[in-house]
Write an enzyme that holds these catalytic residues in place. Structure first.
Site, short mmCIF file in Angstrom:
data_model
loop_
_atom_site.label_atom_id
_atom_site.label_comp_id
_atom_site.label_asym_id
_atom_site.label_seq_id
_atom_site.Cartn_x
_atom_site.Cartn_y
_atom_site.Cartn_z
N GLN A 89 -4.38 -4.91 7.48
CA GLN A 89 -5.44 -5.63 6.85
C GLN A 89 -5.42 -7.08 7.55
O GLN A 89 -6.29 -8.12 7.31
CB GLN A 89 -5.29 -6.04 5.46
CG GLN A 89 -5.64 -4.69 4.62
CD GLN A 89 -6.92 -4.34 4.59
OE1 GLN A 89 -7.77 -5.05 5.04
NE2 GLN A 89 -6.99 -3.06 4.10
N ASP A 111 3.26 -3.84 8.12
CA ASP A 111 1.81 -2.90 7.99
C ASP A 111 0.90 -4.16 8.14
O ASP A 111 0.74 -5.19 7.40
CB ASP A 111 2.02 -2.57 6.61
CG ASP A 111 0.62 -1.90 6.12
OD1 ASP A 111 -0.33 -2.20 7.10
OD2 ASP A 111 0.48 -1.23 5.17
N CYS A 171 -4.72 2.13 -3.65
CA CYS A 171 -3.42 2.86 -2.96
C CYS A 171 -2.07 1.75 -3.30
O CYS A 171 -1.43 1.67 -2.34
CB CYS A 171 -3.75 3.14 -1.45
SG CYS A 171 -4.85 4.30 -1.26
N LYS A 176 -10.39 -0.37 10.95
CA LYS A 176 -10.34 -1.54 10.23
C LYS A 176 -10.71 -2.71 11.22
O LYS A 176 -11.03 -3.71 10.66
CB LYS A 176 -9.11 -1.78 9.34
CG LYS A 176 -9.19 -0.74 8.26
CD LYS A 176 -7.86 -1.20 7.44
CE LYS A 176 -7.43 0.19 6.62
NZ LYS A 176 -8.05 0.34 5.40
N HIS A 232 1.02 -1.00 -0.09
CA HIS A 232 -0.07 -0.11 0.11
C HIS A 232 0.89 1.13 -0.17
O HIS A 232 2.18 1.08 0.63
CB HIS A 232 -0.86 -0.14 1.35
CG HIS A 232 -1.92 1.04 1.49
ND1 HIS A 232 -1.65 2.28 1.55
CD2 HIS A 232 -3.21 1.00 1.32
CE1 HIS A 232 -2.79 3.06 1.95
NE2 HIS A 232 -3.78 2.26 1.54
N1 PMP Z 1 -1.99 -0.39 4.61
C1 PMP Z 1 -2.83 -1.29 4.02
C2 PMP Z 1 -2.50 -2.54 3.83
C3 PMP Z 1 -3.94 -0.79 4.21
O1 PMP Z 1 -5.29 -1.52 3.49
C4 PMP Z 1 -4.39 0.58 4.47
C5 PMP Z 1 -5.65 1.12 4.44
N2 PMP Z 1 -6.27 0.82 3.08
C6 PMP Z 1 -3.36 1.17 5.20
C7 PMP Z 1 -2.02 1.03 4.97
C8 PMP Z 1 -3.64 2.92 5.77
O2 PMP Z 1 -4.25 2.66 6.55
P1 PMP Z 1 -4.95 3.94 7.28
O3 PMP Z 1 -5.71 4.78 6.09
O4 PMP Z 1 -5.88 3.58 8.17
O5 PMP Z 1 -4.01 4.84 7.82
#
Ligand code: PMP
Length: 436
Positions: free
Chosen positions: A233, A230, A394, A256, A153
């Site tokens: 998920q 990270d 993203c 999440k 991401h």
């Molecule tokens: N990493 C991953 C794998 C994600 O899915 C997301 C959220 N789409 C993020 C980072 C960023 O998370 P946040 O927007 O809650 O900071």
């Protein structure tokens, strides 16, 4: 007496909170076997209609819905306990501090961390990874190397790029196998004595691939590199034990995991966090301040400048209690069976290609539709109350690698059922009829 203004609030914080911490944790009476109907009854939003239809929410990977007890916990905090933390000697402030620090202990247990000081509250995964990249990069030299994966991401790529630009370090990328799992042989070849950090997602938000973290950590540590994960998920779906995974840092977002937006976590091994400089300056993160210089509080407060998201932490603590109130193995088995069902059902729709998510993907399924842009498909699906995500998720470099501009992604939560998957499949057939 040293010169200047001595002002230390964060230093007192944990000490003041400590006697209250155990009572900040509400014990629950053992996990219940997973039960879809009972889960659904816990989520008020699921009773609403969208365009006159039952809400089919298949975008939990973007943000999960909230159970009533999380909403109630946040509401109760503001109605009954609201005050700033770590500051007052009065009752409300002590209650707020106890609730906030109690949430930290809940997160510590949720991640299997050794010490609550290893848990830093931040805005979310994004801020947690920015902190990691900023603080760790203070040690890098030009030509040092940072290894990320092709699945990342933007949150786990751009902060490292920014830090690399500042320091002259280089980013190296782990390629993928045909089923989109990480190519560990190529990973081995990337590692060397210049590797400072290996930054990977535990679960890919675009494809659902689960990374073999233990193996990655062992190989990275063998060359002296740190492992930053990270977990955005993964935390909602997989039991996380940071010590067993062997990682040095682990980030996730509250929203999440059925908690509020605006709150997230960075776990960092205590000795590592103690060795890092602050991320932001301000109140609460200092030990002492004079006009000339400041000294800093110990972790976690060193990394929590300013008034934190107190109600968010309280809500996150409650969300974790909620998640853990269900037997996580049976919930995981249920989600996996539902994902397999979705893969099977989707393959019956003409022109749909499911993108593989490694051997045992977690709760996320991406597909592409021949001749139809995912945005058009998602817009039509919304007419029937079906919420799915279309776009690059993203993960633009990954999309480039896959040779697609975007995908249509459905993702599961505890409240997802076969009826949701069936509605999605019926909706996709309609999309094909209209646009195919
Ligand atoms: N990493 C991953 C794998 C994600 O899915 C997301 C959220 N789409 C993020 C980072 C960023 O998370 P946040 O927007 O809650 O900071």
């Amino acid at each position: 007496m040293p010169r200047g203004i001595w002002y230390s609030c964060a230093g007192r914080a944990l000490a003041r909170a400590a006697p209250f911490m155990p009572t900040g944790i509400v014990p629950h009476s053992g996990p219940r076997p997973f039960d879809l109907e009972r889960v659904r009854a816990d989520f008020p939003i699921l009773t609403r209609l969208v365009r006159g239809k039952r809400l089919v929410y298949l975008d939990t990977a973007a943000s999960a819905q909230k159970p009533a007890r999380v909403l109630d916990a946040v509401d109760r905090f503001y109605r009954e306990h609201n005050a700033n933390v770590h500051r007052g000697v009065y009752t409300l402030s002590e209650e707020a501090t106890r609730l906030y620090e109690g949430a930290r202990v809940r997160v510590q247990r949720f991640l299997g961390a050794r010490d609550p000081r290893e848990i830093v509250f931040l805005r979310g995964t994004t801020e947690a990874l920015n902190l990691a990249a900023f603080c760790l990069s203070t040690r890098w030299k030009p030509d040092d190397e940072i290894v990320v994966s092709a699945l990342e991401h933007h949150s786990n790529l751009v902060p490292w790029q920014l830090a690399a630009e500042r320091t002259g370090a280089r980013i190296r990328v782990i390629p993928l196998n045909a089923d989109h799992s990480l190519d560990l042989d190529a990973f081995d070849r990337l590692l060397n004595e210049r590797t400072q950090v290996v930054a990977v997602s535990h679960v890919s938000n675009a494809l659902g691939c689960v990374a073999p973290l233990r193996e990655i950590s062992e190989r990275a540590h063998a060359v002296g590199a740190l492992v930053v994960v990270d977990g955005a998920q993964a935390a909602p779906h997989l039991p996380i034990r940071v010590a067993e995974l062997g990682c040095d840092m682990y980030a996730f977002s509250g929203h999440k995991c059925y908690g509020p937006t605006g709150i997230g976590v960075l776990y960092g091994r205590l000795e590592l966090m103690q060795s890092l400089p602050p991320y932001q300056g301000g109140g609460e993160m200092i030990r002492s301040v004079s006009f000339e210089r400041s000294t800093y509080a110990d972790p976690p407060h060193r990394f929590e400048a300013g008034t934190p998201d107190i109600s968010g932490a309280v809500g996150l603590g409650e969300a974790i209690d909620y998640l853990e109130s269900w037997d996580r193995d049976s919930a995981r088995a249920y989600e996996r069976a539902l994902l397999e069902y979705a893969i099977e059902r989707l393959s019956t729709v003409d022109g749909v290609r499911v993108l593989a998510g490694g051997e045992e993907p977690a709760a996320v399924l991406s597909c592409v539709l021949k001749g139809i842009h995912p945005h058009d498909a998602a817009t039509i699906l919304d007419q029937d109350g079906i919420a799915v995500r279309a776009g690059h998720h993203c993960a633009q470099p990954l999309m480039e690698l896959l040779g697609v501009p975007a995908t249509l992604r459905m993702s599961l939560g505890l409240y997802s059922g076969r009826d949701d998957v069936d509605a999605f499949v019926v909706g996709l057939r309609k999309v094909r009829e209209w646009l195919g």
